[in-house]
Design an enzyme around this catalytic site. Sequence first.
Site, PDB file in Angstrom:
ATOM      1  N   ARG A 158       0.829  -1.208   0.000  1.00 45.11           N
ATOM      2  CA  ARG A 158       0.000   0.000   0.000  1.00 45.11           C
ATOM      3  C   ARG A 158       0.865   1.261   0.000  1.00 45.11           C
ATOM      4  O   ARG A 158       0.446   2.307   0.496  1.00 45.11           O
ATOM      5  CB  ARG A 158      -0.980  -0.006   1.175  1.00 45.11           C
ATOM      6  CG  ARG A 158      -0.339  -0.094   2.548  1.00 45.11           C
ATOM      7  CD  ARG A 158      -1.372   0.188   3.629  1.00 45.11           C
ATOM      8  NE  ARG A 158      -0.822  -0.020   4.953  1.00 45.11           N
ATOM      9  CZ  ARG A 158      -1.051  -1.087   5.695  1.00 45.11           C
ATOM     10  NH1 ARG A 158      -1.814  -2.050   5.227  1.00 45.11           N
ATOM     11  NH2 ARG A 158      -0.531  -1.204   6.904  1.00 45.11           N
ATOM     12  N   ASP A 198      10.773  -6.714   7.363  1.00 49.16           N
ATOM     13  CA  ASP A 198      10.408  -5.825   6.253  1.00 49.16           C
ATOM     14  C   ASP A 198      10.036  -4.433   6.760  1.00 49.16           C
ATOM     15  O   ASP A 198       9.795  -3.529   5.950  1.00 49.16           O
ATOM     16  CB  ASP A 198       9.250  -6.421   5.444  1.00 49.16           C
ATOM     17  CG  ASP A 198       8.023  -6.706   6.303  1.00 49.16           C
ATOM     18  OD1 ASP A 198       8.129  -7.550   7.202  1.00 49.16           O
ATOM     19  OD2 ASP A 198       6.966  -6.086   6.077  1.00 49.16           O
TER      20      ASP A 198
END
Length: 522
Positions: A104, A270
């Site tokens: 996103r 991440d």
Amino acid sequence: MKNLKINNRFTAELPADPELTNEIRQVKNTLFSYVNPTKPSNPKLIHASEEVAALVGISKDEIQSEEFLNVFSGKEILDQTQPYAMCYAGHQFGNWAGQLGDGRAINLTEVENNKQRFTLQLKGAGKTPYSRTADGLAVLRSSIREYLCAEAMHYLGVPTTRSLSLILSGDQVLRDILYNGNPAYEKGAVVCRVAPSFIRFGSFEMLAARNELKNLKQFVEYNIKHYFPEITGEPKEQYLQFFQKIADSTREMILHWQRVGFVHGVMNTDNMSVHGITIDYGPYGWLENYDPNWTPNTTDSQNRRYRFGNQPQVAHWNLYQLANAIYPLINETEQLEKILESFMDNFISDYKIMFLSKLGIFTSTETDNDLIDNLEAVLQLAETDMTIFFRNLSTVKKSDSADEAVKKIEFAFYKIEEFSGEILEAWKKWFTVYLERLSVEELSDEERSEKMNAINPKYVLRNYMAQLAIDAADKDDYSLINEFYTLLQKPYDEQPEYEKWFAKRPDWARSKVGCSMLSCSS
């Protein structure tokens, strides 16, 4: 925005995904995919940072322009740019998750200004090839939290991404806030965040896991060339220096988190930056009651992997994964292991210095370890507000008795009636030792107080404060966003006009969604 100096090194120098369709898929032998933001139906600017705008080369007048609104909502694409989403993998909650990527987030461009480089990235701007089962959008709720917190962290002196703008999309976004089968529509929003880059540990993990060693070598050398130009020597030596610098900056970042009571909530690999900056403000929280076992993340409520007290250990574990990822370029473990071993040793040493400075002690003795350990123990005997305790500790004077000192910090207790009996005696005992320790410090009470107030904030973005701003914004009232933005620019100052925010979490916020714990739903 005529003064934006665009220079896209990432897309110019690294391998791109040849597939241009925006379909969810596994993307191999590449580091990014070109993708345009989803156009919002009716964007509206809620807030923008003039300071961050100036940092990247945007004037105050340009912030109010239609071009600014359209570009940073994703409605228009800047000339000479081609937006992209990055491909990376990672470990989530300790488990290998494979390909993740910018699900996103969409990078608009890289810019140069005043000999500094920045990447401008939209969060919540729509689907990418890495969105998996999601829509790539973000809701106003989470966008307000990210926008305000990144700026709050900057002014606290914590390494972080910055926030440029917060914009309503005009669209409704469906979210199940508690993952309990009750989805509802919420207002959509887009945040533009700014950083040297958004390169993560997971970027290297992905290349190593797929055995894309040519790309791995190219990517490490790209990072060294552009972000660590001071590194020199033979290739293997350069790779080790690269890892050492990431370990050092990561340690410094975590020390700051522990200093101000910040809990990231989702320290997956991440979500770890090679720059040692805080990225991805999801289910974060501020430690109000001093509880090292607290995590703000509902997904982490059972195992509490990402609890406040475990953040240094998780950073260490994540660095192990990064070491494993770059190992194929080095092919020997000894030096990597030395760096990893020194990480915790150095952290423990630095943590002691940091903690003592919060106590107004700027020389170290062997007995100080006991002073710290005993304080951390008594802080947990009864519900005690971390921020208020350390801030009010600066009012204690060397000449005070233990009783007088206790009186000066009792405002930090949530239930004053618990402040009696054995708990009170434990506090008096600690203060007796603390006051004796202060008596040998050379600083005067005034000098010590000034130094303590420069590192112990008076104001942080408490969870309930962010929720109040969210609740008001849902009713088109953005006054609290403006107020908190102003307040949090000077977190160490007294700011008597904002004294009401120097307060413990109210009872209504103890179990309210968004105030006690949060999900990853955004």
